[in-house]
Design an enzyme around this catalytic site. Structure first.
Site, PDB file in Angstrom:
ATOM      1  CB  THR A  47      -1.010  -0.024   1.387  1.00  0.00           C
ATOM      2  OG1 THR A  47      -0.257   0.115   2.228  1.00  0.00           O
ATOM      3  CG2 THR A  47      -2.029  -1.109   1.210  1.00  0.00           C
ATOM      4  CD1 TRP A  48       5.095   4.299  -0.202  1.00  0.00           C
ATOM      5  CD2 TRP A  48       6.662   3.246  -1.092  1.00  0.00           C
ATOM      6  NE1 TRP A  48       6.409   5.154  -0.413  1.00  0.00           N
ATOM      7  CE2 TRP A  48       7.224   4.453  -0.898  1.00  0.00           C
ATOM      8  CE3 TRP A  48       7.435   2.306  -1.734  1.00  0.00           C
ATOM      9  CZ2 TRP A  48       8.497   4.755  -1.350  1.00  0.00           C
ATOM     10  CZ3 TRP A  48       8.710   2.600  -2.271  1.00  0.00           C
ATOM     11  CH2 TRP A  48       9.298   3.897  -2.034  1.00  0.00           C
ATOM     12  CG  ASP A  93       3.822  -4.451   3.789  1.00  0.00           C
ATOM     13  OD1 ASP A  93       4.154  -4.614   4.895  1.00  0.00           O
ATOM     14  OD2 ASP A  93       4.423  -3.504   3.164  1.00  0.00           O
ATOM     15  CE1 TYR A 133       5.943   2.481   2.784  1.00  0.00           C
ATOM     16  CE2 TYR A 133       4.295   0.986   2.815  1.00  0.00           C
ATOM     17  CZ  TYR A 133       5.689   1.222   2.847  1.00  0.00           C
ATOM     18  OH  TYR A 133       6.350   0.328   2.643  1.00  0.00           O
ATOM     19  CE1 TYR A 141      11.851  -2.643  -1.387  1.00  0.00           C
ATOM     20  CE2 TYR A 141      11.913  -3.718   0.863  1.00  0.00           C
ATOM     21  CZ  TYR A 141      12.411  -2.905   0.061  1.00  0.00           C
ATOM     22  OH  TYR A 141      13.764  -2.017   0.389  1.00  0.00           O
ATOM     23  CG  LEU A 155       4.279  -6.228 -10.073  1.00  0.00           C
ATOM     24  CD1 LEU A 155       2.835  -5.841 -10.529  1.00  0.00           C
ATOM     25  CD2 LEU A 155       4.499  -7.683 -10.850  1.00  0.00           C
ATOM     26  CB  ALA A 170      -2.499  -3.301  -6.561  1.00  0.00           C
TER      27      ALA A 170
END
Ligand code: NAP
Length: 346
Positions: free
Chosen positions: A22-23, A54, A59, A203, A206, A280
């Site tokens: 969730t950054w 997470d 963040y 982490y 992607l 995402a």
């Protein structure tokens, strides 16, 4: 498709091997965020069988935790919340701070923002060179005894730092950068974790979107998006990484009938006691979750993938640019010693 799960010691629920990161939901360093879309993404993750969420106080300086709390209202019991402590921003600049006092203050803020009475996995975000491991570990053990956290993790630690920590506290998990393009932990953290019974939360699954297969040479980033400063997204490397993504996508399509995104997530899951943390912030980002599940890469796949990476990426570079500095140690005026912590963090 059934979600693959793993056990994290101390957490009674089976934990999904894909975790939602969730950054970007915090907005900060990602060019802003759309909260309605973020909430929908978190709810979609839960629907898709992703129970691990997470997050971290830093963040969006509390914003991502607030949004997670909002999205999980009424369904908290379906989620395993992993958050972090030990970064501080007293003057707007982010610095490491793993003191007992900082952790004590942070847990209460996180519980309030997340609208919960306990954190499932509480992680030290970055090792703090100014604080003995014992102090940090003892503070976390106390929180565990009080029932405020169920399990302890660390993030961005080497095996040596974990050894130091484990002399005082019990560790269940380690969170490190790990994806097809960023593999430094294979020499140290990954074998150590496998030997020591720790789960590895990988982490940047992607590689900040590169491995989604949806970027091309014309992709640009806006506002404070950290990818503007990320050396992988600048020439000459951007071209090399994009060409590797195309080659991996062709391979994944031809041999497995899947996309590079599914291959990238599957590859992490096939490396050991791992969880892939997939960032995402829109529900449609999670359409392809099932494609990463229920199959395996074999030796021939792994070898061919390595060959493709070597063919296309001639100037590899890691994610070191993301490391936040430590606080400064006051130096005697005459010493003239410059602290390396004066490097500005974006
Ligand atoms: P990531 O998972 O490698 O990439 C996330 C980005 O990829 C998304 O924001 C999105 O970019 C793009 N993306 C994702 N799914 C997509 C899809 N289906 N199609 C197209 N694009 C897609 O990067 P990350 O968020 O940095 O890492 C994952 C999580 O790991 C973080 O959220 C955080 O929880 C954790 N993390 C921890 C640390 C630490 O120090 N412990 C450091 C970094 C990350 P756009 O939003 O721009 O479209």
């Amino acid at each position: 498709m059934n979600m693959e799960t793993i056990t994290i010691e101390g957490i009674p629920t089976a934990v999904s091997r894909i975790g939602l990161g969730t950054w970007a939901i915090g907005g900060w360093m990602w060019g802003g965020a759309d909260d309605a879309s973020s909430v929908a993404a978190i709810r979609k993750a839960i629907e898709r069988g992703i129970n691990l969420i997470d997050t971290a106080p830093v963040y969006g300086f509390g914003h991502a935790e607030e949004i997670v709390g909002q999205a999980l209202k009424g369904i908290r019991g379906q989620a395993v919340i992993a958050t972090k402590a030990a970064l501080a921003w007293p003057d707007g600049k982010v610095r490491r701070n793993a003191t007992a006092g900082r952790i004590r203050a942070e847990i209460e803020d996180s519980l309030r923002r997340l609208r919960t009475d306990h954190i499932d996995l509480y992680q030290v975000h970055w090792p703090d060179p100014l604080v003995p491991h014992e102090e940090t570990a003892l503070a976390l053990e106390k929180l565990k005894q009080e029932g405020k956290i169920l399990a302890i993790g660390v993030s961005n630690y080497s095996s040596r730092q974990m050894e130091g920590f484990r002399r005082t506290g019990h560790l269940a998990a380690v969170q490190s950068p790990y994806n097809l393009f960023e593999r430094a932990i294979e020499d140290d953290v990954l074998p150590y974790a496998a030997r020591s019974g720790l789960v590895v939360l990988a982490y940047g699954a992607l590689c900040r979107g590169l491995l989604s297969g949806r970027m091309d040479a014309h992709t640009t980033f806006t506002g404070d998006d950290l990818r503007k400063a990320d050396p992988k997204f600048r020439e000459p490397r951007f071209r090399q990484y994009l060409s590797a993504v195309r080659a991996l996508d062709r391979y994944a399509q031809e041999r497995h009938g899947r996309t590079v995104l599914a291959l990238a997530v599957r590859w992490i899951l096939d490396q050991g006691p791992t969880i892939a943390l997939w960032g995402a912030r829109r529900p449609e980002h999670l359409e392809d979750v099932d494609a990463a599940l229920g199959w395996r890469l074999d030796e021939q796949d792994l070898q061919r993938i390595d060959e493709l990476l070597a063919e296309h990426i001639t100037d590899p570079i890691g994610p070191e640019f993301m490391a936040p500095p430590a606080r400064q140690i006051a130096q005697p005026a005459a010493s003239g010693v410059e602290s390396s912590s004066r490097v500005a963090w974006p």
